[in-house]
Design a protein around this motif. Structure first.
Motif, PDB file in Angstrom:
ATOM      1  N   VAL A   1      35.108  39.908  41.090  1.00 21.55           N
ATOM      2  CA  VAL A   1      36.462  40.273  40.703  1.00 21.55           C
ATOM      3  C   VAL A   1      36.398  41.547  39.868  1.00 21.55           C
ATOM      4  O   VAL A   1      35.610  41.654  38.932  1.00 21.55           O
ATOM      5  N   PHE A   2      37.243  42.510  40.257  1.00 18.84           N
ATOM      6  CA  PHE A   2      37.267  43.823  39.609  1.00 18.84           C
ATOM      7  C   PHE A   2      38.643  44.030  38.975  1.00 18.84           C
ATOM      8  O   PHE A   2      39.672  43.705  39.579  1.00 18.84           O
ATOM      9  N   ASN A   3      38.642  44.575  37.754  1.00 21.27           N
ATOM     10  CA  ASN A   3      39.912  44.810  37.076  1.00 21.27           C
ATOM     11  C   ASN A   3      40.599  46.056  37.615  1.00 21.27           C
ATOM     12  O   ASN A   3      40.074  46.732  38.517  1.00 21.27           O
ATOM     13  N   ALA A   4      41.769  46.373  37.048  1.00 23.92           N
ATOM     14  CA  ALA A   4      42.572  47.494  37.546  1.00 23.92           C
ATOM     15  C   ALA A   4      41.870  48.832  37.378  1.00 23.92           C
ATOM     16  O   ALA A   4      42.161  49.786  38.103  1.00 23.92           O
ATOM     17  N   SER A   5      40.922  48.904  36.454  1.00 22.72           N
ATOM     18  CA  SER A   5      40.178  50.150  36.233  1.00 22.72           C
ATOM     19  C   SER A   5      38.969  50.272  37.147  1.00 22.72           C
ATOM     20  O   SER A   5      38.246  51.275  37.090  1.00 22.72           O
ATOM     21  N   GLY A   6      38.729  49.249  37.983  1.00 19.79           N
ATOM     22  CA  GLY A   6      37.599  49.285  38.902  1.00 19.79           C
ATOM     23  C   GLY A   6      36.322  48.715  38.328  1.00 19.79           C
ATOM     24  O   GLY A   6      35.267  48.780  38.977  1.00 19.79           O
ATOM     25  N   GLY A   7      36.378  48.129  37.138  1.00 19.10           N
ATOM     26  CA  GLY A   7      35.181  47.533  36.541  1.00 19.10           C
ATOM     27  C   GLY A   7      34.987  46.096  36.985  1.00 19.10           C
ATOM     28  O   GLY A   7      35.952  45.332  37.080  1.00 19.10           O
ATOM     29  N   ARG A   8      33.747  45.750  37.276  1.00 24.53           N
ATOM     30  CA  ARG A   8      33.453  44.381  37.702  1.00 24.53           C
ATOM     31  C   ARG A   8      33.435  43.462  36.478  1.00 24.53           C
ATOM     32  O   ARG A   8      32.701  43.687  35.528  1.00 24.53           O
ATOM     33  N   GLU A   9      34.254  42.405  36.526  1.00 20.85           N
ATOM     34  CA  GLU A   9      34.318  41.476  35.400  1.00 20.85           C
ATOM     35  C   GLU A   9      33.394  40.273  35.598  1.00 20.85           C
ATOM     36  O   GLU A   9      32.619  39.920  34.725  1.00 20.85           O
ATOM     37  N   GLU A  10      33.535  39.608  36.737  1.00 17.65           N
ATOM     38  CA  GLU A  10      32.719  38.428  37.034  1.00 17.65           C
ATOM     39  C   GLU A  10      32.350  38.430  38.508  1.00 17.65           C
ATOM     40  O   GLU A  10      32.984  39.102  39.327  1.00 17.65           O
ATOM     41  N   GLU A  11      31.331  37.643  38.862  1.00 22.83           N
ATOM     42  CA  GLU A  11      30.969  37.478  40.274  1.00 22.83           C
ATOM     43  C   GLU A  11      30.361  36.096  40.486  1.00 22.83           C
ATOM     44  O   GLU A  11      29.811  35.488  39.561  1.00 22.83           O
ATOM     45  N   THR A  12      30.474  35.615  41.714  1.00 23.08           N
ATOM     46  CA  THR A  12      29.947  34.296  42.062  1.00 23.08           C
ATOM     47  C   THR A  12      29.193  34.389  43.392  1.00 23.08           C
ATOM     48  O   THR A  12      29.753  34.890  44.370  1.00 23.08           O
ATOM     49  N   PRO A  13      27.954  33.905  43.442  1.00 21.85           N
ATOM     50  CA  PRO A  13      27.217  33.894  44.711  1.00 21.85           C
ATOM     51  C   PRO A  13      27.505  32.613  45.500  1.00 21.85           C
ATOM     52  O   PRO A  13      27.854  31.575  44.927  1.00 21.85           O
ATOM     53  N   PHE A  14      27.355  32.692  46.804  1.00 21.26           N
ATOM     54  CA  PHE A  14      27.515  31.513  47.661  1.00 21.26           C
ATOM     55  C   PHE A  14      26.392  31.507  48.686  1.00 21.26           C
ATOM     56  O   PHE A  14      26.219  32.462  49.441  1.00 21.26           O
TER      57      PHE A  14
END
Length: 308
Positions: free
Chosen positions: A215-228
């Protein structure tokens, strides 16, 4: 008016101008300020005075068509819930006129004006206030729960509670982006926060063993991620039985065909041998010494008593 009078008048005007400049106050406010959703936020504004005895006569904090806080002639005459001076013990000699927002929400986003009147002068400044909210850690749901070999599947990624509108992006195990095949859908809640979702179709020919949703915020920075990690369904008992039946069929079918051919050949051989024996079998009648008489009368076949 002679030249001397003009010079005296000029000196007086300059003196008055300098006096006003010395008494003039400035208002120092940050033009753009940022708050965190659900937290306290501070819109900073400070009076820069030039005299030690400067007193505040009026402070007014407003948004377009909305008055938030007004101080006038020594007392607060108007105040909206959730807004106050940053310092609880604020008085007319306190030069810090910053506005405190008790619980920041999306509705607080916008343009603010701080209008100040003091004994040293007046000033108005505008502030642009923005709000951010952090998105939740993405969750990924697989449909079906475990992929069967050579069948399509779907991965659905969701992240909630963020602001402004962000984006979900997909990557494979080699960090290759797959987002073009899975656009983000955004829905805004009653509180103004966003719910993000994205669906990625996993083709039956895919060999990827791990997918990542970030998930990326409005500024394009990655906040969190989840692997599957892709799971493949175990073979069911029915599939195993079907496999055994298919295996048995593959084995028995050729045996049946070969057996049928052998049986047919044996039958043909027996018929051939039987016919050959019938052709070679000798006659049961005597070969010499007479002949066999047969009556031609109907119903009266007789054999000869003797042979001549």
């Amino acid at each position: 008016m002679n030249m001397a009078s003009l010079c005296i008048l000029l000196v007086i005007l300059i003196s008055i101008g300098n006096a006003k400049t010395e008494r003039f106050m400035s208002l120092d406010c940050k033009a753009e300020q940022l708050g965190q959703y659900g937290q306290q936020s501070l819109l900073e504004c400070v009076i820069k005075k030039t005299q030690s005895d400067t007193m505040v006569r009026m402070v007014s904090w407003k948004k377009p068509n909305l008055t938030l806080l007004v101080f006038y002639k020594g007392k607060i005459i108007e105040k909206k819930d959730g807004f106050s001076f940053a310092q609880p013990s604020w008085n007319d000699r306190n030069m810090n006129v910053s506005l405190l927002i008790a619980n920041t929400t999306v509705k607080d986003v916008g343009q603010y004006t701080c209008d100040v009147m003091t004994t040293a002068g007046n000033n108005v400044e505008a502030i642009s206030f923005k709000v951010t909210a952090k998105y939740s850690n993405p969750t990924i749901v697989s449909s079906p729960k475990a992929f069967a070999p050579k069948t399509d599947g779907t991965l659905t990624c969701e992240s909630n509670g963020g602001y402004p509108k962000g984006q979900l992006r997909w990557f494979d195990e080699d960090n290759k982006e797959l987002t073009s095949d899975a656009p983000t859908e955004a829905k805004q809640t009653d509180g103004g926060l966003f719910q993000l979702s994205s669906r990625l179709v996993v083709g039956k020919e895919s060999s990827v063993s791990k997918y990542i949703c970030g998930v990326f915020n409005a500024s394009g920075g990655r906040e969190e991620e989840t692997p599957f990690h892709v799971q493949y369904a175990p073979k069911t008992e029915e599939q195993e039985q079907r496999k055994e039946v298919d295996t048995a069929t593959r084995i028995v079918a050729p045996v049946v065909v070969i057996g049928s051919l052998i049986a047919g050949l044996l039958l043909a051989l027996l018929i051939y041998r039987k016919r050959s024996q019938q052709i070679r079998r000798p006659s049961t009648a005597p070969l010499m010494g007479g002949h066999l008489e047969v009556s031609t009368e109907e119903g009266d076949d007789k054999y000869p008593d003797n042979v001549a």
